[in-house]
Design an enzyme around this catalytic site. Sequence first.
Site, PDB file in Angstrom:
ATOM      1  N   ASP A 197       1.240   4.911   1.348  1.00 41.80           N
ATOM      2  CA  ASP A 197       0.596   6.222   2.172  1.00 41.80           C
ATOM      3  C   ASP A 197       1.341   7.622   1.874  1.00 41.80           C
ATOM      4  OD1 ASP A 197      -0.780   4.225   3.632  1.00 41.80           O
ATOM      5  OD2 ASP A 197       0.933   3.922   5.081  1.00 41.80           O
ATOM      6  N   ASP A 201       8.790   5.039  13.955  1.00 44.06           N
ATOM      7  CA  ASP A 201       9.409   4.233  14.597  1.00 44.06           C
ATOM      8  C   ASP A 201      10.821   4.128  13.958  1.00 44.06           C
ATOM      9  OD1 ASP A 201       8.310   2.747  12.281  1.00 44.06           O
ATOM     10  OD2 ASP A 201       7.570   1.230  13.226  1.00 44.06           O
ATOM     11  N   ASP A 256       0.722  -1.183   0.121  1.00 41.69           N
ATOM     12  CA  ASP A 256      -0.060  -0.096  -0.004  1.00 41.69           C
ATOM     13  C   ASP A 256       0.706   1.186  -0.110  1.00 41.69           C
ATOM     14  OD1 ASP A 256      -1.137  -0.847   3.373  1.00 41.69           O
ATOM     15  OD2 ASP A 256       0.536   0.059   2.801  1.00 41.69           O
TER      16      ASP A 256
END
Length: 461
Positions: free
Chosen positions: A65, A142, A63
């Site tokens: 983003d 992260d 996907d």
Amino acid sequence: MTEIPLSILPAPRIVPRDGHGISRKDISPNALRVLYRLREGGFSGYLVGGAVRDLLIGGHPKDFDVATDATPEQVKSLFRNCRIIGRRFRLAHVVYGREIIEVATFRANVDDGSGDRETVGEGRLLRDNVYGTIEDDAVRRDFTANALYYTVDDFSVRDYVGGFEDVQARVLKLIGDPEARYREDPVRMLRAVRLSSKLDFSIDPEAAEPIPRLAPLLSGAAPARLFDECLKMFLAGHAEKSFLSLEKHGLLPVLFPETAKAIITNRSGALRTMLVQALRNTDQRIAEDKPVTPAFLFAALLWPAYCRELAVLQKGGTDPLVAQQRAADRVTLHQADRIALPRRFSQPMQEIWLLQPRFGQRMRKRVFRLLSHPRFRAAFDFLELRQSGSPEVADDVAFWREAQLQSPEQLADRLGPSKPRSDEAVEEDGVAVEGDAPKKRRRRRRKPANAEAASVVGPSE
Ligand code: ATP
Ligand code: MG
């Protein structure tokens, strides 16, 4: 949140088009549409996160983003096919048929969407909805490899945290102080394991060091989120590697406490062998585009726990059939504390377990019943899997493999004459079979004692 003063962040490294391998033809046309439309609207828009990382290593992102300085409402005003989702942190989804491009406004600080935050002690501000700059947005992510921004302004990649080099070196480094980042969101420990297995990246020693120490924090994570992480870890083609890495980093006992215990106490090692084999098969099936189900996966992941529980109950003298159901229920219930396995998966998982002893039966009627059981195929595949750790089931595997290939007549011949009805009733195994007429309650003749359960928890299991 680990505060990384922006003043100490170096200026972004801008990697020009000829300094990286990302080509527009590898980017979803819909994601490109979103990026161009944002630009036309006077906003900045970047491809971000896993997609940039995957493109840099030549992978195919699942996907795409987008991060932007436009608010969700401003994004909505640019696209007819846009809806705003999320209550605590609002995101724009631009919908193109089955593809959704998630467009998130740059934000400061963390909200991982887990809902775990509320459980964190007092004094922590829920600053979920604070929009921020692109720098804020980068440092709240992260790993450095997940914090790269690709723009169609000049097709460059912007790097605020050293992620570009880390992707080249194939290493996962946490942004900021590792211990603090894991305390903020313990699921990041699982993400380290999952992403390193998926991408073939190493985990930077500084990011790996706190994991075994902080592993118990994972027990506070939302069980539904851990279920999602498990599916990403075990049903995406890298299950075996993920499992070995969970073991290595001391995370298995938090995620699957009873399985971890059973593996340690099982002296022959058969339970672990079987589980690793199950994960290897799962990876193989995914590589061949064959279907895999969470029910089968969890049947394998929790089989060691089930066998251990069953053995304990049997030792205590519980009737084998009662023990099987009780062990299945207990394991399911205990595991639910950690991982929210929905009932639509836990029920077939239990059926797979409870059908195992029936493969030892050769009564004609029972053989035909089992063959037409809706869960036969999954249960048989599971039996085959058990063979890797328990060679004694080989005869059953051979019998049922052939039985599936035979015509009903051939199979009937092979099984010989049906035994009288009375005998059938005596041998009733108590496992509910659809369409069964109500049976007279008879005392079971046990020969040898506990034979069925013993066939499940064989000597090497
Ligand atoms: P995958 O390829 O498995 O989707 P991903 O890195 O894209 O990996 P996502 O869960 O889709 O993972 O998250 C998208 C991005 O959001 C990540 O790349 C990262 O920048 C950020 N992110 C996700 N989870 C966290 C988290 N727990 N803490 C901080 N940032 C996170
Ligand atoms: Mg992703």
